[in-house]
Structure formats: C-alpha cells, structure tokens
Design a protein around this motif. Structure first.
Motif, mmCIF file in Angstrom:
data_model
loop_
_atom_site.group_PDB
_atom_site.id
_atom_site.type_symbol
_atom_site.label_atom_id
_atom_site.label_comp_id
_atom_site.label_asym_id
_atom_site.label_seq_id
_atom_site.Cartn_x
_atom_site.Cartn_y
_atom_site.Cartn_z
ATOM 1 N N ALA A 219 82.004 66.469 -3.716
ATOM 2 C CA ALA A 219 82.634 66.483 -5.036
ATOM 3 C C ALA A 219 81.688 65.918 -6.074
ATOM 4 O O ALA A 219 82.106 65.259 -7.018
ATOM 5 C CB ALA A 219 83.944 65.691 -5.012
ATOM 6 N N GLY A 220 80.391 66.207 -5.893
ATOM 7 C CA GLY A 220 79.427 65.749 -6.869
ATOM 8 C C GLY A 220 79.659 66.341 -8.242
ATOM 9 O O GLY A 220 79.446 65.684 -9.264
ATOM 10 N N TRP A 221 80.132 67.574 -8.269
ATOM 11 C CA TRP A 221 80.451 68.204 -9.563
ATOM 12 C C TRP A 221 81.553 67.431 -10.276
ATOM 13 O O TRP A 221 81.512 67.248 -11.489
ATOM 14 C CB TRP A 221 80.886 69.652 -9.336
ATOM 15 N N PHE A 222 82.560 66.942 -9.498
ATOM 16 C CA PHE A 222 83.633 66.162 -10.115
ATOM 17 C C PHE A 222 83.110 64.803 -10.568
ATOM 18 O O PHE A 222 83.515 64.298 -11.631
ATOM 19 C CB PHE A 222 84.779 65.991 -9.115
ATOM 20 N N LEU A 224 80.142 64.229 -11.599
ATOM 21 C CA LEU A 224 79.362 64.476 -12.808
ATOM 22 C C LEU A 224 80.268 64.627 -14.024
ATOM 23 O O LEU A 224 80.050 64.005 -15.071
ATOM 24 C CB LEU A 224 78.523 65.734 -12.612
ATOM 25 N N LEU A 225 81.323 65.443 -13.887
ATOM 26 C CA LEU A 225 82.261 65.614 -14.988
ATOM 27 C C LEU A 225 82.978 64.306 -15.320
ATOM 28 O O LEU A 225 83.210 63.989 -16.494
ATOM 29 C CB LEU A 225 83.286 66.695 -14.628
ATOM 30 N N LEU A 226 83.317 63.540 -14.294
ATOM 31 C CA LEU A 226 84.016 62.278 -14.513
ATOM 32 C C LEU A 226 83.111 61.272 -15.217
ATOM 33 O O LEU A 226 83.578 60.494 -16.069
ATOM 34 C CB LEU A 226 84.504 61.723 -13.175
ATOM 35 N N SER A 227 81.832 61.279 -14.892
ATOM 36 C CA SER A 227 80.900 60.358 -15.550
ATOM 37 C C SER A 227 80.847 60.644 -17.044
ATOM 38 O O SER A 227 80.898 59.717 -17.870
ATOM 39 C CB SER A 227 79.511 60.496 -14.930
ATOM 40 N N ALA A 256 75.281 62.397 -8.251
ATOM 41 C CA ALA A 256 75.962 63.694 -8.286
ATOM 42 C C ALA A 256 74.959 64.834 -8.379
ATOM 43 O O ALA A 256 75.084 65.852 -7.691
ATOM 44 C CB ALA A 256 76.934 63.740 -9.463
ATOM 45 N N LEU A 257 73.939 64.680 -9.239
ATOM 46 C CA LEU A 257 72.924 65.725 -9.365
ATOM 47 C C LEU A 257 72.160 65.914 -8.058
ATOM 48 O O LEU A 257 71.895 67.045 -7.636
ATOM 49 C CB LEU A 257 71.959 65.373 -10.499
ATOM 50 N N LEU A 322 93.422 67.818 -13.194
ATOM 51 C CA LEU A 322 94.302 68.982 -13.289
ATOM 52 C C LEU A 322 93.550 70.201 -13.816
ATOM 53 O O LEU A 322 93.736 71.319 -13.318
ATOM 54 C CB LEU A 322 95.486 68.643 -14.196
ATOM 55 N N LEU A 323 92.701 70.019 -14.820
ATOM 56 C CA LEU A 323 91.928 71.143 -15.346
ATOM 57 C C LEU A 323 90.924 71.643 -14.311
ATOM 58 O O LEU A 323 90.665 72.852 -14.216
ATOM 59 C CB LEU A 323 91.210 70.726 -16.622
ATOM 60 N N SER A 324 90.343 70.745 -13.523
ATOM 61 C CA SER A 324 89.421 71.161 -12.466
ATOM 62 C C SER A 324 90.143 71.968 -11.397
ATOM 63 O O SER A 324 89.624 72.970 -10.902
ATOM 64 C CB SER A 324 88.756 69.928 -11.842
ATOM 65 N N ALA A 325 91.357 71.524 -11.030
ATOM 66 C CA ALA A 325 92.144 72.294 -10.060
ATOM 67 C C ALA A 325 92.462 73.686 -10.586
ATOM 68 O O ALA A 325 92.417 74.669 -9.850
ATOM 69 C CB ALA A 325 93.436 71.543 -9.730
#
Length: 565
Positions: A219-222, A224-227, A256-257, A322-325
């Motif tokens: 969930a590195g993409w998550f 990254l978005l969360l950061s 994450a990267l 929620l938007l990621s889901a």
C-alpha cells in the motif's frame, strides 16, 4: 475556529451546552477487554486456511521452510505480491512457534496481535483527540465540572465500541493478510497525529512507522497519498511540530516511492462510471455500518468546527480511504482503512446525538442481532437433531458427508454469550442514566454475539465445506498409490491444469506435493479442472473436490508410460 463545545464568540450549532457527570461514566475495563477478546479470537482459531487467506499462508509457510526467497517470494515459480511485512511476520512466527502451535495458528498470531493493536491504538487516538480543548464540553453553570480525562475516556470507549460494531471489520479483520497490518498502521498514524500538539517527536515516530508499514504491505501508493494529504491538512497549524512532521512525512514518501518501484506501482485506479458509483454506495453502506451515519451526523453537528484539531485529520483520512476504494473499483480491502477514522468521527457524534437517533440504532441492533442469533441456534439444532427438517436438508445439501459431533466447550461458550447478550439488552433498556457510549453497546455486543455463535456453533461445518485438507490428503494418497504401482522413485510433481494459484497453494500444503508449471514436461501427474493435453497420454486416477463445491470438481491424471517398440 470554535467548536460546538467552546465558549467562542462565533455562532454555535444547537447542541447540548453541557453534560452531566453521569454522562461520562466509565466502562468497566475487564468487561471491555472480555468483549474485545470475544470479538478477536473467533475466526482466527478453530479453522484451516480458506481461500480468502490461503495464498498468504502458503507463502508464509514456504518462507519458513526456506523454499522461497524472503525478498522476492515465489510460489511454484510464480511471483507473489502482497507486501513483504505480512509475509515476514507470518513466516517468522511459524519458525518460532510452529512446532508448539502448529504452522496455521502460528502464522495467524501476528495478525491477531495486529488487530488487537488496531483496537488499542484507535482507543488512545480517540482519547487524545478528545483531550483537546476544542473537543471538551462547556463547563456547567451549576454542579461539578466534568473531568477532561473522564470525558475523553467516555469518547474513546464509544469509538472502540463503534469500531467493533462495524460490519466490514468482521471478515477482513480476521484474516492472516496484509489488510490487518494496514489497519493497525492507519490506527497508529491516527494516534501519532493526536499526539502531535504535545509530543511532536513521539508523534513523528508513530506516523513514520505507520507510513513505512503501509509501504511494506503493498500500500505504498496509499502511504504516498496519505503523506501529501497530511501535509496539506496539518502543515502550519502547529509551528513547534513542523520539523517532526516534516521528517515523518519525508520518511513516508521515500519508503512509499521505494516500495512501489520494487512492486511495480500497485495503484491502478480509473474514473468511476455510474455502475461503479452505485456499487460504491451499496457496498459502503453495509461495510461501514453503523459508523457512517454517526460520522455523517457528527460532521453535520460540528460543521462550524470541521477544521478543529480533533476532526480535521479523521475526516481527511476517511475521505482519502473512501475515494481510493472508489477509484480501485470499490475494493473492500481499501474500505477497511476508512474504519478507524470513521469510528473516531462517530465518537464525537455521541455527545450531540439526539435521543431518537440512539433509540433507532438500539432497536435495530436488538431486532437484527437477536434474530441472527436465533437463526444460528436453529441451524445448529438442525445439525444436532435433524430438526427443523428444512434447515437440516439445506445443510446436508451444502455440506454433504458432514458428521456432526457435539463440542461441550463450544456449546458452553455459545450459551454464555447468549445469556450475556440478554443481560446487556436488559441493562440498556433499564430506566437509569447511561453514559455517552451507551448507544454503541448493543451494536458492538450484537456483532460480537453473532461472531461468537458462528465461530463456535457453525465453525465445524463451515470449515468442513471450505477447507482443502481432505482434498490435499486424498490427492497425496492417490499419488502415493499410483507411484507404488508404477514403482516410481523420487518426489513426484503435479502439473497444474486450469486451476488458480490459491487452489494450488492450499492443495500443495496439505498434500506436500509440488506444483510445477515450469517442469510440466517432466511431471508424472497433472491436477486440474480438465484433462491435460494431449489427453491420449494421460489416464484419470482420481476425482473429487470440496464438499458442496459442485462447480469445483478436480481431476488427477497420471502420465502414461511411452510404449516400447
């Protein structure tokens, strides 16, 4: 900006201006721990690996046996993604405790601890958010004031009960998979944010650790978005903590990267169409129940304080999950990450929830979970004595060959849970003052009751219908018999034919046979949903499958020896 419970000069929403001391009564710690244990244990113990977590278990087991790499794991020659951390935890636990607990239970122990950690971290996050000045109630004009810690404990208890009551946590939260580790990581990040105003460096360590765990669990993409999300909603609000927050977010971005570059960028989102949007609401409504209506009501009542410290991080993280889901096609694994922040938002709705709303939630919980418990008991009675006849016939059709045996321990646990549910209902309907967390007691207890009854009364038949234990042992016996007749020497391998990797993993574990697509020319046996080609070179030696899985019949073939000239 002032909150509904502050004395600021801005206009306040119409909420209770003060709370009576009885509204923040303490929930007994032993009872709360007992409720959490009753919720935690069923589903993790008493069953074999099923399809939902079978692939992860097989990877952990092969890692522990030294059959695959810990850095680039493969299963029967196929690369397996899903995050290193979860596989490392399970494999390490098997190596340490597998000889005592068995490989299956040992592999699940870290995930049991991760779910328990998520509960604890969410409780403490809610406690520290509620300790903030903007979240505290106004002091009453007459009577003793409410102690800040007592109020924060009442809110945290309500948040934990709400988390236990969410329907989506039941299934996904009781699997030995990456999602449970991700859930604990999100809860740890929330706790870190809640500590940011007072303990910036401890907060930074928690945030960085949570982001790193997300990166190491696919969930590195998550992360990254969360950061970036945390940087937007938190930056500049706490000058003293800016350097600590910057360091934590930098660690999260870099990890994450790196993780996503190693795994090939797992995020594959797309713009949702109308069907996807409809399914999003359909799945989200039941997956996050009863947290979503409480969270929505809390945001509405606190609408003039949405940027307050105790609300801003929770709604930002919940919106991101929620938007990621939605972007990932309503992936319920990502829906799971929205549950801790939604539970925290729900906790702050409890002091401003009207009595009619609490009554509606309570009546739904009493009717729904009492009816569900009745259904579980009736089905168990049908398995026990064959009455009622129709449920007994349905069980015989869905699990043919199942032999019922009475388990006194499971029966005693189920009776105790049912009686405890009755006691909770009587207490909740009594005419005496109840604390803030009263509205979530029935929902959390009802979910736990249903889970305990299913995990004790229904688990034998569910495990019988879902396990590959018997299939794997029958395949192993057929291979051994055929090898003995043909006087074959060495360890035979199986050529997979039109079966997925999860089926191969579970049958391979129970049979101790190796599936090899790369060596299919040398494999003497083939197992799959159809005959291998060319069919003239193979003969059928076994057929079978899981009980009740009518469309999943498997066929075992033996390669014919070439005829001599």
């Amino acid at each position: 900006m002032s909150s509904p419970f502050s004395h600021g000069q801005t206009r306040r929403p119409r909420v209770r201006p003060s709370l009576q001391p009885g509204a923040v009564g303490k929930l007994s710690r032993p009872l709360l721990l007992l409720l959490c244990a009753a919720y935690l244990l069923p589903g993790f113990i008493g069953r074999d690996p099923w399809r939902t977590d079978g692939l992860s278990f097989a990877v952990m087991w092969q890692m522990a046996q030294g059959l695959t790499s810990w850095v680039h794991p493969t299963l029967y020659g196929q690369a397996v993604s899903g995050g290193w951390l979860a596989h490392w935890l399970g494999a390490g636990s098997i190596q340490l405790l597998g000889s005592w607990l068995g490989p299956v239970l040992a592999s699940r122990l870290p995930f049991m601890l991760a779910l328990a950690a998520s509960m604890s971290l969410t409780w403490y996050a809610a406690f520290h958010f509620a300790r903030h000045d903007d979240a505290q109630p106004v002091r009453p004009a007459f009577g003793p004031p409410i102690a800040p810690n007592d109020y924060a404990r009442a809110i945290a208890d309500g948040v934990l009960l709400t988390l236990l009551a969410t329907l989506g946590l039941l299934g996904r939260g009781h699997e030995a998979s990456t999602q449970v580790v991700q859930l604990a990581a999100v809860s740890g990040i929330l706790l870190g944010i809640s500590l940011l105003p007072r303990k910036p460096w401890k907060s930074a360590s928690l945030i960085a650790t949570g982001l790193l765990c997300l990166a190491l669990t696919a969930a590195g993409w998550f992360a990254l978005l969360l950061s970036f999300t945390l940087g937007l909603v938190l930056w500049g609000s706490l000058r003293r903590a800016n350097w600590a927050l910057m360091l934590a977010l930098a660690i999260g971005v870099l990890s994450a990267l790196w993780a996503e570059s190693q795994m090939g960028w797992m995020l594959r989102g797309k713009w949702p169409d109308l069907d996807t949007l409809a399914n999003f609401f359909r799945i989200g409504l039941w997956f996050t129940w009863p947290a979503w209506p409480l969270a929505a009501w809390g945001l509405w009542r606190w609408r003039e304080s949405l940027m307050a410290w105790h609300l801003r991080p929770a709604w930002a993280l919940a919106a991101l999950a929620l938007l990621s889901a939605l972007a990932l096609g309503n992936n319920d694994k990502v829906f799971l990450l929205a549950l801790p922040p939604l539970a925290i938002l729900s906790g702050f709705a409890l002091p401003v929830l009207r009595r009619a709303g609490l009554a509606a939630i309570d009546w739904f919980a009493v009717l729904f979970y009492s009816l569900l418990a009745l259904v579980v008991w009736v089905m168990w009675l049908a398995m026990f004595i064959g009455w009622p006849a129709k449920p007994a016939a349905n069980i015989a059709r869905l699990a043919p060959g199942f032999q019922f045996s009475l388990d006194p321990v499971a029966l005693a646990i189920s009776l105790f849970a049912t009686l405890a549910w009755g006691a909770v209902v009587v207490w909740r309907t009594g005419r005496h003052r109840h604390p803030l967390w009263k509205g979530m007691v029935l929902s959390a207890s009802g979910v736990t009751l249903a889970w305990v009854l299913v995990g004790s009364l229904w688990m034998p038949v569910l495990n019988y219908a879902s396990t590959y234990r018997n299939v794997g042992r029958e395949v192993a016996h057929a291979v051994q018999s055929a090898s003995a007749l043909s006087m074959q020497v060495g360890s035979p391998c199986l050529q997979p034919v039109a079966i997925d990797l999860t089926t191969q993993a579970l049958i391979g574990y129970w049979s101790r046979l190796d599936f090899s697509a790369s060596r299919k020319a040398q494999c003497t046996y083939a197992l799959g949903a159809r005959a291998p080609l060319p069919a003239s070179q193979w003969r059928l030696i076994w057929r079978g499958g899981r009980p009740g899985d009518r469309g999943g019949t498997l066929y075992l073939y033996q390669r014919l020896a070439p005829s001599r000239p």
